[in-house]
Structures are given as structure tokens and as C-alpha cells.
Design an enzyme around this catalytic site. Structure first.
Site, PDB file in Angstrom:
ATOM      1  N   LYS A   1     -12.650  -1.433   7.392  1.00 41.15           N
ATOM      2  CA  LYS A   1     -12.000  -2.352   8.326  1.00 41.15           C
ATOM      3  C   LYS A   1     -12.458  -2.078   9.757  1.00 41.15           C
ATOM      4  CE  LYS A   1      -8.363  -2.380   4.933  1.00 41.15           C
ATOM      5  NZ  LYS A   1      -8.488  -3.705   4.331  1.00 41.15           N
TER       6      LYS A   1
ATOM      7  N   TRP B   1       0.830  -1.207   0.000  1.00 41.57           N
ATOM      8  CA  TRP B   1       0.000   0.000   0.000  1.00 41.57           C
ATOM      9  C   TRP B   1       0.864   1.257   0.000  1.00 41.57           C
ATOM     10  CZ3 TRP B   1      -4.395  -1.194  -1.860  1.00 41.57           C
ATOM     11  CH2 TRP B   1      -4.909  -2.477  -1.638  1.00 41.57           C
TER      12      TRP B   1
ATOM     13  N   ASP C   1      -1.680   6.940   6.358  1.00 44.45           N
ATOM     14  CA  ASP C   1      -2.764   6.078   5.890  1.00 44.45           C
ATOM     15  C   ASP C   1      -3.076   5.131   7.041  1.00 44.45           C
ATOM     16  OD1 ASP C   1      -4.407   4.149   4.842  1.00 44.45           O
ATOM     17  OD2 ASP C   1      -3.075   3.576   3.194  1.00 44.45           O
TER      18      ASP C   1
END
Lengths: 360, 360
Positions: A196, A101, A172
Site C-alpha cells: 500500500k 483484519w 498492524d
């Protein structure tokens, strides 16, 4: 059969939230309409979105210097929006590379300025968070970017770079937002896809220091400017109303658990229970440096891929789903976000012990 | 009390869809999880999104030359993505200005190239669709853009510009998608936020001729390129899973109504019933040219703002909500999208006749 869903995201939501949303699905507070049928500018939905913002502010201690935004497009859209808005013309940004990511974030930033890699654990297959005291931040960076939790590698920052040179730290936090207490004032901006720890996919939480949003060049489209959404309080266009509503219910639920400090305690216990079994076993193996292990995504390998396939199949038969590791790394991954109860982790641990006995 | 929700969007959804979604909200097809808790890469959700695409292709007759995409950000994001991807370097695009939403699209396009206004009804307060046979398209435009239905002004195209010069026609169909039969091959691309005719807010349907997506300059971020989403079949990142699921249920429902031709017949009846009352009355007044009137958003004025306020209040008391006109134009607006049953329009018409008798 009781199902425990260990999916990495979209992930399970608190049972109480699911049940309340189901109850009022077709008739929200006597309106005769479901939340998803309400005008986003009507008073009923306005109360929902303002309540969601208020919950985020309370839970995370967000001051008025910051805006709380509900956007669309997930972290992947933020990978582009961030440098579009915050990279100074001709400037550079510092990025730490701790996995897939981070690398995706770096790729997009390079379209808008120079990226200096401040640290990387790529050479060791992302098995750790690079030791922060060795980082050498430069003066004049537009910002520094980290990925606070890495779902694929199973790593997590347990401390953050202490930036005292004026560079705003951006994180992030898609996979560990609201899972532990942080000091918002240490960050210039954080962002997180909701799917999530906060709700369903389709809404992205962005918390940004308002002054940073003013940097944006005039060439950036209206929808892609943080300043647009700050000015319009996330209502420049129709927000993803139902996703925001679920986020509101999830944050209500976190408040009921003693806030983020209360949730953190439960999360610590859950991950300890799981890592203890792995540490005590030579059958299960976690490749991550102990001090970098994630409390959200616990990854482990078995002695062979055949045994891993058998493990997944038998776990699913006992109601434990979503345990397959990311396709890039294989193995097993137990995602134990906020909504996973301790009983789910205990069921998994019992199953692991049993499986080891039979196959070890 | 039976509630009829005339909101312009997010709008009411078919009762059958809402009830099915409620039924399986916490337990989708025996998985023990809700749809919004399922991994987007698992077989259960993959079946949902592939089914949604299949429904769109069947209902709208979309050939393999086109991609069907489920994106985020609404039409407002498309206002920017479209020119970012399709405007040739140094090129121009033709835009028709039929109201607020067209104007917003034009504003974003100007960031990426020259905009030539092919037609406008601004001078007459957007009270009509400019007569198409007077338009003078130029050769060499990157594309021509129209807004097929205008929610605020209450206008709608009842024919489309017959482009025979190779320029692809692009339409923002957010407010009349799947409300009537169109020939997809007349268009290079169409797009629509789902929250009026297709489902909840948070998912945007884009249907694009695949060759057009190849034009995109290399400087455009990954998430903002149509080619990314075509290649990854809307799964480059986590899609708004629950919104896609509702869109799947809504398109199933349309199929059950005899497809778009069946829905169109009902929509024609609904709008005729309503316009007949307005036409027959001197109390209610619709400012739109008859040949440009929308079958989705029927706008009308009463003799005074006081009477309009009274109308809204009394209608709401009888369960007819969301009838307030857009804040920019005032008055009354009845949005009668696909999910609004004829009985809702009949209830409104009865109320209108009664109200006129008492107050006319």
C-alpha cells in the site's frame, strides 16, 4: 489518458520510482543484470537491502533497540507469527477489534493463548475506533494488538493507547505505514505488508524491539521465529529481492519529499479535500464517525447501488480506477496512499462534483 | 560487454522475459499501470495468475488431483509447512540426507514428529546420491522427502525412489524444477522457490495432491495450511503479484522452447559440454560421482585456492559472474539453469581451456 489508480492495494507507486525501476530493469548499475537476477549475497544486492533498512531507520527514527526486518507472507502471516513468538505460555493478549483484519488477527492468536478483547466497534459495523480512554488494560498481558488503519471500514487511529503498565503495544500498520509521523518507542512491534505505502506485494516490513523476540518457545520452526531473522539480518534465506529493491526506491522517494512529516502534510491536504466534498454534500455519505475517519481509505456511499455502479463506470472511463468498495461492504472507496498525488484527488473531486450535478 | 551470470540463485532470467517485463513495466496492456500496481483481485491480474497455473499444469502434466499453489517464504518455509501439514500425529517421515538443504528440512521436521533417515551421503561429504536400490522404506511413513538437486554439492537424482507402499514421495525441486521431464504422478507433492528456474525470489511453487492437504491438524494457523491456499486458489491473501507475473512469462518462454522436453535437451547439451572439459582435464576436478552429477550446478576445483581466486577474477573481467562456489565448500560453481544459453556455457568452456593453458 492519465490514469489515477485508487486501488486499496497492491496500489499505485510513485511515478519516479516506476520510471527508475524500468530504466535499470535489465541492467542495474552497469552489472549487465537486472536486480532480480543478482545473488542476494552479492555486494550489489547487499547494498540495496542495507540501504532499505537504513532508510526505514532514518525515516521512522528507529533506535538500535529495534530490529528492522524484511519478511514474506504479508500481514496474514504476521497474524500467526506474532502470537507464536510473543504469547507467553498460558498467557493472554489484548486485541482491539476494529474490523475484518483485526478479527483475522484475533482468530490466529486464539490458537496460541487466550485473547481478551480490549475494545470493539463491531456492534456499530466498525464505524469508529472505540474511545481509547474507556479501555481497561489488565496487567500481565503478553501484548496488546491494534490495527492502526482499517481499509474496509475506512477508519484510523488518530491517537494510540498510552500503555504505562509494561504491556508492549503491537500495531498492524499495513495500510498507513509511513503515512504520518509516529513515535516508534510507543510500540513493541509494528508490521506492514508493503503493497500500500511501501512497494509491491511480497515483502513485509517488521520492526520489533529485540528483547521481545527472545520470548519465542523452542517449538517454533526456524523460519517463523523473529530471532532467526534478527540474527541473520533478513538473510536467513533468499529474501524477495526485487520487492526489497522497490521498497528502497520508495523510501528514497519519501526522503526526497521531506521525510514522513512532509508526506503527512500532503496526505492531510488530500484527505481534507475529499472529506470536504463529502461533508458539504447530501448526495455522498460517509458512514464513519468524523474523529475516526481514515486519511488513507475514504469510503462513501451514493443514494443507490445503481448510482454507485454508474459512478464507478464513468470514473473508470475518465481514468480513475480501483474505486470499488470492498466486496464485504460495497459502496465507493478512494485509497489515497502516499503515492497518490494531490492532482489525483483533485481530479476525483472534480468528477464527484460533476457527477452529483448530473445525478443528484 | 556481454554478461553471463552463473549465479546459483537468484539467477539469470531469459532475455526475452526481461525485455518484455521492462517494456510493459509502467503500462501493462494499456491499463496505464504497472503489473505491480494492479489489485490482485482485478481481472487483469487474475488472468496472469490463472495463466501461470495453466502453464504449470500444461508443462508438467499436472492432473486435477493436484493443486498448483503460489506461496511465499521459499523452500525454507516449506521445510516447516510440510511436516506441520502432513506428519501424522505420533507418526514418522523418511528423509534422505544429500546435503545442507536436506539437513535443514530434517531439522524442521523433527519439531513435528520422528524423522527416519532413509539414506545419507554425509559420510562422504555429499559426493553422491545414495544408491536407491539399497534404501529400505518402511510401511506407514507419513511421507518420504528428497532434495532432487543439491546446489552446494553439485549432485542430482537421475532416478527417483519407486515407492509402491503407499508412502507419498515429496521433493524439494527448488533448483531443478522444469529443467527435465518428470512424472508428476510419482510424487505426492513437490515444491520449489522460483529464483533458479522459474522467476524471481519471493514466490514458491507448490504442487500437492489435494487429498494429502486434508490431513492437517486443526492447531495449524490458517496461512500455514495448504488447504487454505487450495480453497482460495492462492488468493487467501495478497500474493506476490509481480513475482507470479514473471513466473507466467518464464513458463510462456519454456512453452516456446518446445516445453520441458525441449528445455531438457538443451540442458543436457550444456552440462555435457562442461563436464567433457572437466573430464578431459587434470587441471579441473569435479569431486562428484559421475552418475550423481548435477545438470544444473556444475562444481569443480582447481589445483589451489590461489588459482581459484585468479580464475574467478579473470572470468568476471570477461563478463562471467557468479562463479564462486558456496561458502561452505569453496571452489567454483557454474549454475546453468534453464535461462543460461548454450552460448554462455561455450564462453565459459573457452575461458576454461584458455585459463588451463596459461596456468596449468
Amino acid at each position: 489518458m492519465k490514469v489515477y489508480n485508487f486501488s486499496a492495494g497492491p496500489a499505485m507507486l510513485p511515478k519516479e520510482v516506476m520510471e527508475q525501476a524500468q530504466d535499470e530493469f535489465c541492467n542495474f548499475r552497469g552489472t549487465g543484470c537486472g536486480v532480480m537476477e543478482l545473488s542476494h549475497r552479492g555486494s550489489q544486492f547487499m547494498e540495496v537491502i542495507q540501504g532499505a533498512e537504513q532508510n526505514v531507520r532514518e525515516l521512522m527514527g528507529v533506535s538500535d533497540d529495534y530490529a528492522v526486518l524484511f519478511l514474506q507472507g504479508g500481514a496474514s502471516m504476521q497474524f500467526a507469527m506474532l502470537p507464536m513468538n510473543l504469547m507467553a505460555p498460558g498467557g493472554f493478549a489484548e486485541y482491539a477489534d476494529t474490523g475484518v483484519w483485526s478479527s483475522k488477527a484475533i482468530k490466529e492468536a486464539k490458537l496460541f493463548g487466550e485473547v481478551k478483547e480490549i475494545a470493539s466497534s463491531k456492534a456499530t459495523n466498525y464505524d469508529r475506533i472505540p474511545v481509547i480512554r474507556h479501555w481497561k488494560p489488565e496487567a500481565g498481558a503478553s501484548y496488546m494488538h491494534i490495527t492502526s488503519n482499517n481499509t474496509i471500514a475506512g477508519t484510523q487511529y488518530h491517537a494510540f493507547p498510552p500503555l504505562d503498565n509494561g504491556t508492549p503495544l503491537i500495531a498492524d500498520m499495513s495500510s498507513d505505514i509511513m503515512s504520518r509521523v509516529i513515535n516508534m518507542n510507543d510500540f513493541g512491534m509494528i508490521y506492514a505488508g508493503a503493497q500500500k505505502n511501501l512497494g509491491p506485494s511480497g515483502v513485509t516490513l517488521v520492526i520489533i524491539r529485540k528483547d521481545l523476540a527472545e520470548r519465542c518457545p523452542a517449538t517454533v520452526p526456524t523460519m517463523l521465529r523473529y530471532s532467526t531473522h534478527i540474527k541473520e539480518e533478513s538473510m536467513f534465506n533468499t529474501p524477495p529481492t526485487f520487492s526489497v529493491y522497490i521498497l528502497k526506491l520508495v523510501t528514497d522517494w519519501i526522503k526526497g519529499k521531506g521525510g514522513i512529516a512532509g508526506i503527512e502534510e500532503i496526505n492531510d491536504t488530500k484527505s481534507e479535500v475529499l472529506y470536504e466534498v463529502i461533508n458539504a454534500s447530501s448526495f455522498y455519505n460517509n458512514p464513519v464517525y468524523p474523529e475516526s475517519r481514515s486519511r488513507m481509505n475514504v469510503v462513501f456511499r451514493l443514494p443507490s447501488e445503481e448510482l454507485e455502479a454508474k459512478f464507478l463506470k464513468e470514473a473508470a472511463a475518465e481514468g480513475m480506477t480501483g474505486l470499488k468498495g470492498h466486496r464485504l461492504v460495497g459502496g465507493i472507496r478512494a485509497s489515497i496512499y502516499n503515492a497518490m498525488p494531490l492532482s489525483g484527488v483533485e481530479a476525483l473531486v472534480d468528477f464527484m462534483n460533476e457527477f452529483e450535478k448530473k445525478n443528484g
